[in-house]
Design a protein around this motif. Structure first.
Motif, PDB file in Angstrom:
ATOM      1  N   VAL A 263       9.457  14.925 -13.784  1.00 33.21           N
ATOM      2  CA  VAL A 263       8.451  15.915 -14.197  1.00 33.21           C
ATOM      3  C   VAL A 263       7.097  15.606 -13.298  1.00 33.21           C
ATOM      4  CG1 VAL A 263       7.141  17.206 -16.063  1.00 33.21           C
ATOM      5  CG2 VAL A 263       9.585  16.795 -16.269  1.00 33.21           C
ATOM      6  N   ILE A 264       6.534  16.582 -13.125  1.00 36.21           N
ATOM      7  CA  ILE A 264       5.142  16.303 -12.524  1.00 36.21           C
ATOM      8  C   ILE A 264       4.153  17.422 -12.819  1.00 36.21           C
ATOM      9  CG2 ILE A 264       5.840  17.427 -10.254  1.00 36.21           C
ATOM     10  CD1 ILE A 264       3.708  15.484  -8.791  1.00 36.21           C
ATOM     11  N   ARG A 265       3.006  17.061 -13.048  1.00 33.12           N
ATOM     12  CA  ARG A 265       1.910  18.120 -13.677  1.00 33.12           C
ATOM     13  C   ARG A 265       0.657  18.280 -12.674  1.00 33.12           C
ATOM     14  NH1 ARG A 265       4.156  15.274 -17.442  1.00 33.12           N
ATOM     15  NH2 ARG A 265       4.669  16.116 -19.424  1.00 33.12           N
ATOM     16  N   ILE A 266       0.050  19.316 -12.537  1.00 32.78           N
ATOM     17  CA  ILE A 266      -0.978  19.488 -11.774  1.00 32.78           C
ATOM     18  C   ILE A 266      -1.735  18.376 -12.199  1.00 32.78           C
ATOM     19  CG2 ILE A 266      -2.667  21.129 -11.433  1.00 32.78           C
ATOM     20  CD1 ILE A 266      -0.927  23.285 -11.449  1.00 32.78           C
ATOM     21  N   GLY A 267      -2.375  17.853 -11.144  1.00 31.12           N
ATOM     22  CA  GLY A 267      -3.379  16.684 -11.451  1.00 31.12           C
ATOM     23  C   GLY A 267      -2.670  15.457 -11.346  1.00 31.12           C
ATOM     24  N   ASP A 268      -1.438  15.008 -11.365  1.00 32.76           N
ATOM     25  CA  ASP A 268      -0.775  14.049 -11.022  1.00 32.76           C
ATOM     26  C   ASP A 268      -0.760  13.699  -9.635  1.00 32.76           C
ATOM     27  OD1 ASP A 268       0.219  13.789 -13.961  1.00 32.76           O
ATOM     28  OD2 ASP A 268       2.016  14.320 -13.608  1.00 32.76           O
ATOM     29  N   TRP A 269      -0.495  12.345  -9.305  1.00 29.11           N
ATOM     30  CA  TRP A 269      -0.683  11.927  -7.892  1.00 29.11           C
ATOM     31  C   TRP A 269       1.005  11.812  -7.536  1.00 29.11           C
ATOM     32  CZ3 TRP A 269      -5.081  10.844  -4.976  1.00 29.11           C
ATOM     33  CH2 TRP A 269      -6.266  11.073  -5.801  1.00 29.11           C
ATOM     34  N   ILE A 270       1.115  12.284  -6.192  1.00 31.99           N
ATOM     35  CA  ILE A 270       2.271  12.084  -5.495  1.00 31.99           C
ATOM     36  C   ILE A 270       2.179  11.018  -4.540  1.00 31.99           C
ATOM     37  CG2 ILE A 270       4.134  13.014  -4.105  1.00 31.99           C
ATOM     38  CD1 ILE A 270       3.250  15.937  -4.674  1.00 31.99           C
ATOM     39  N   ALA A 271       3.030   9.751  -4.840  1.00 29.96           N
ATOM     40  CA  ALA A 271       3.065   8.547  -4.034  1.00 29.96           C
ATOM     41  C   ALA A 271       4.036   8.492  -3.140  1.00 29.96           C
ATOM     42  CB  ALA A 271       3.201   7.445  -4.842  1.00 29.96           C
TER      43      ALA A 271
ATOM     44  N   THR B  16       0.662  -1.215  -0.228  1.00 34.97           N
ATOM     45  CA  THR B  16      -0.024   0.006  -0.268  1.00 34.97           C
ATOM     46  C   THR B  16       0.888   1.192  -0.106  1.00 34.97           C
ATOM     47  OG1 THR B  16      -0.300  -0.117   2.434  1.00 34.97           O
ATOM     48  CG2 THR B  16      -1.904  -0.911   0.960  1.00 34.97           C
ATOM     49  N   ILE B  17       0.396   2.376  -0.491  1.00 35.93           N
ATOM     50  CA  ILE B  17       1.098   3.624  -0.498  1.00 35.93           C
ATOM     51  C   ILE B  17       0.252   4.760  -0.269  1.00 35.93           C
ATOM     52  CG2 ILE B  17       2.317   2.967  -2.554  1.00 35.93           C
ATOM     53  CD1 ILE B  17       0.427   4.839  -4.405  1.00 35.93           C
ATOM     54  N   LYS B  18       0.791   5.736   0.161  1.00 31.90           N
ATOM     55  CA  LYS B  18      -0.191   6.827   0.537  1.00 31.90           C
ATOM     56  C   LYS B  18       0.232   7.774  -0.555  1.00 31.90           C
ATOM     57  CE  LYS B  18       0.339   6.784   5.416  1.00 31.90           C
ATOM     58  NZ  LYS B  18      -0.827   6.028   5.925  1.00 31.90           N
ATOM     59  N   ALA B  19      -0.792   8.625  -1.079  1.00 34.66           N
ATOM     60  CA  ALA B  19      -0.926   9.467  -2.320  1.00 34.66           C
ATOM     61  C   ALA B  19      -1.880  10.634  -1.989  1.00 34.66           C
ATOM     62  CB  ALA B  19      -1.194   8.421  -3.325  1.00 34.66           C
ATOM     63  N   GLU B  20      -1.331  11.671  -2.624  1.00 40.69           N
ATOM     64  CA  GLU B  20      -2.419  12.731  -2.916  1.00 40.69           C
ATOM     65  C   GLU B  20      -2.228  13.421  -4.176  1.00 40.69           C
ATOM     66  OE1 GLU B  20      -1.783  16.153  -0.139  1.00 40.69           O
ATOM     67  OE2 GLU B  20       0.165  15.368   0.413  1.00 40.69           O
ATOM     68  N   GLN B  21      -3.197  14.090  -4.629  1.00 39.03           N
ATOM     69  CA  GLN B  21      -3.058  14.561  -6.024  1.00 39.03           C
ATOM     70  C   GLN B  21      -2.672  16.041  -6.024  1.00 39.03           C
ATOM     71  OE1 GLN B  21      -7.085  14.599  -8.112  1.00 39.03           O
ATOM     72  NE2 GLN B  21      -5.666  14.127  -9.919  1.00 39.03           N
ATOM     73  N   PHE B  22      -1.538  16.258  -6.866  1.00 35.28           N
ATOM     74  CA  PHE B  22      -0.829  17.611  -6.811  1.00 35.28           C
ATOM     75  C   PHE B  22      -1.644  18.632  -7.496  1.00 35.28           C
ATOM     76  CE2 PHE B  22       2.564  20.340  -9.116  1.00 35.28           C
ATOM     77  CZ  PHE B  22       2.747  20.913  -8.312  1.00 35.28           C
ATOM     78  N   ASN B  23      -1.738  19.722  -6.536  1.00 32.55           N
ATOM     79  CA  ASN B  23      -2.465  20.676  -7.165  1.00 32.55           C
ATOM     80  C   ASN B  23      -1.985  22.161  -7.300  1.00 32.55           C
ATOM     81  OD1 ASN B  23      -1.865  21.910  -4.728  1.00 32.55           O
ATOM     82  ND2 ASN B  23      -4.150  21.447  -3.704  1.00 32.55           N
ATOM     83  N   GLY B  24      -0.444  22.082  -7.413  1.00 30.43           N
ATOM     84  CA  GLY B  24       0.337  23.121  -7.490  1.00 30.43           C
ATOM     85  C   GLY B  24       0.321  24.171  -6.503  1.00 30.43           C
TER      86      GLY B  24
ATOM     87  N   GLU C  24      -4.160   9.268 -15.034  1.00 27.14           N
ATOM     88  CA  GLU C  24      -4.905   8.195 -15.664  1.00 27.14           C
ATOM     89  C   GLU C  24      -4.169   6.740 -15.276  1.00 27.14           C
ATOM     90  OE1 GLU C  24      -1.856   9.973 -18.286  1.00 27.14           O
ATOM     91  OE2 GLU C  24      -3.584  10.799 -17.327  1.00 27.14           O
ATOM     92  N   ILE C  25      -2.923   6.780 -15.022  1.00 26.66           N
ATOM     93  CA  ILE C  25      -2.253   5.624 -14.614  1.00 26.66           C
ATOM     94  C   ILE C  25      -2.745   5.218 -13.310  1.00 26.66           C
ATOM     95  CG2 ILE C  25      -0.012   4.356 -14.391  1.00 26.66           C
ATOM     96  CD1 ILE C  25      -0.822   5.206 -17.164  1.00 26.66           C
ATOM     97  N   PHE C  26      -2.658   6.449 -12.257  1.00 26.56           N
ATOM     98  CA  PHE C  26      -2.983   6.136 -10.901  1.00 26.56           C
ATOM     99  C   PHE C  26      -4.388   5.514 -10.882  1.00 26.56           C
ATOM    100  CE2 PHE C  26      -4.803   7.576  -6.900  1.00 26.56           C
ATOM    101  CZ  PHE C  26      -3.671   7.039  -5.925  1.00 26.56           C
ATOM    102  N   LYS C  27      -5.403   6.082 -11.588  1.00 26.09           N
ATOM    103  CA  LYS C  27      -6.816   5.468 -11.496  1.00 26.09           C
ATOM    104  C   LYS C  27      -6.827   4.133 -11.951  1.00 26.09           C
ATOM    105  CE  LYS C  27      -8.759   9.868 -11.452  1.00 26.09           C
ATOM    106  NZ  LYS C  27      -9.575  10.928 -12.402  1.00 26.09           N
TER     107      LYS C  27
END
Length: 77
Positions: free
Chosen positions: A46-54, A10-18, A67-70
């Motif tokens: 590279v990380i974009r707004i909307g990507d997830w940080i795991a 398991t991981i912890k993750a949150e969606q990057f909002n900038g 899309e990969i996270f989902k």
């Protein structure tokens, strides 16, 4: 022979909002006003707004495209 494998950790993750808060929390750098990068064990990514940080079991961070996270993860109850 090709075999199938399933992720079991398991991981912890949150969606990057900038936000400045997330930029500071994860030590995210900026390339310009619209591009960011996060330091990972493999180097800058590279990380974009909307990507997830795991965050992995050893506290390491990496970015996962939305899309990969989902397709790969589901929330633990």
């Amino acid at each position: 022979m090709l075999k199938e494998y399933r992720k079991t950790a398991t991981i912890k993750a949150e969606q990057f909002n900038g936000s400045e808060e997330m930029i500071k929390k994860y030590g995210i750098g900026t390339i310009d006003n619209y591009q960011y990068y996060i330091k990972t064990l493999e180097g800058d990514l590279v990380i974009r707004i909307g990507d997830w940080i795991a965050t992995g079991v050893n506290g390491e961070n990496w970015a996962i495209a939305d899309e990969i996270f989902k397709k790969t993860y589901e929330e633990v109850e």
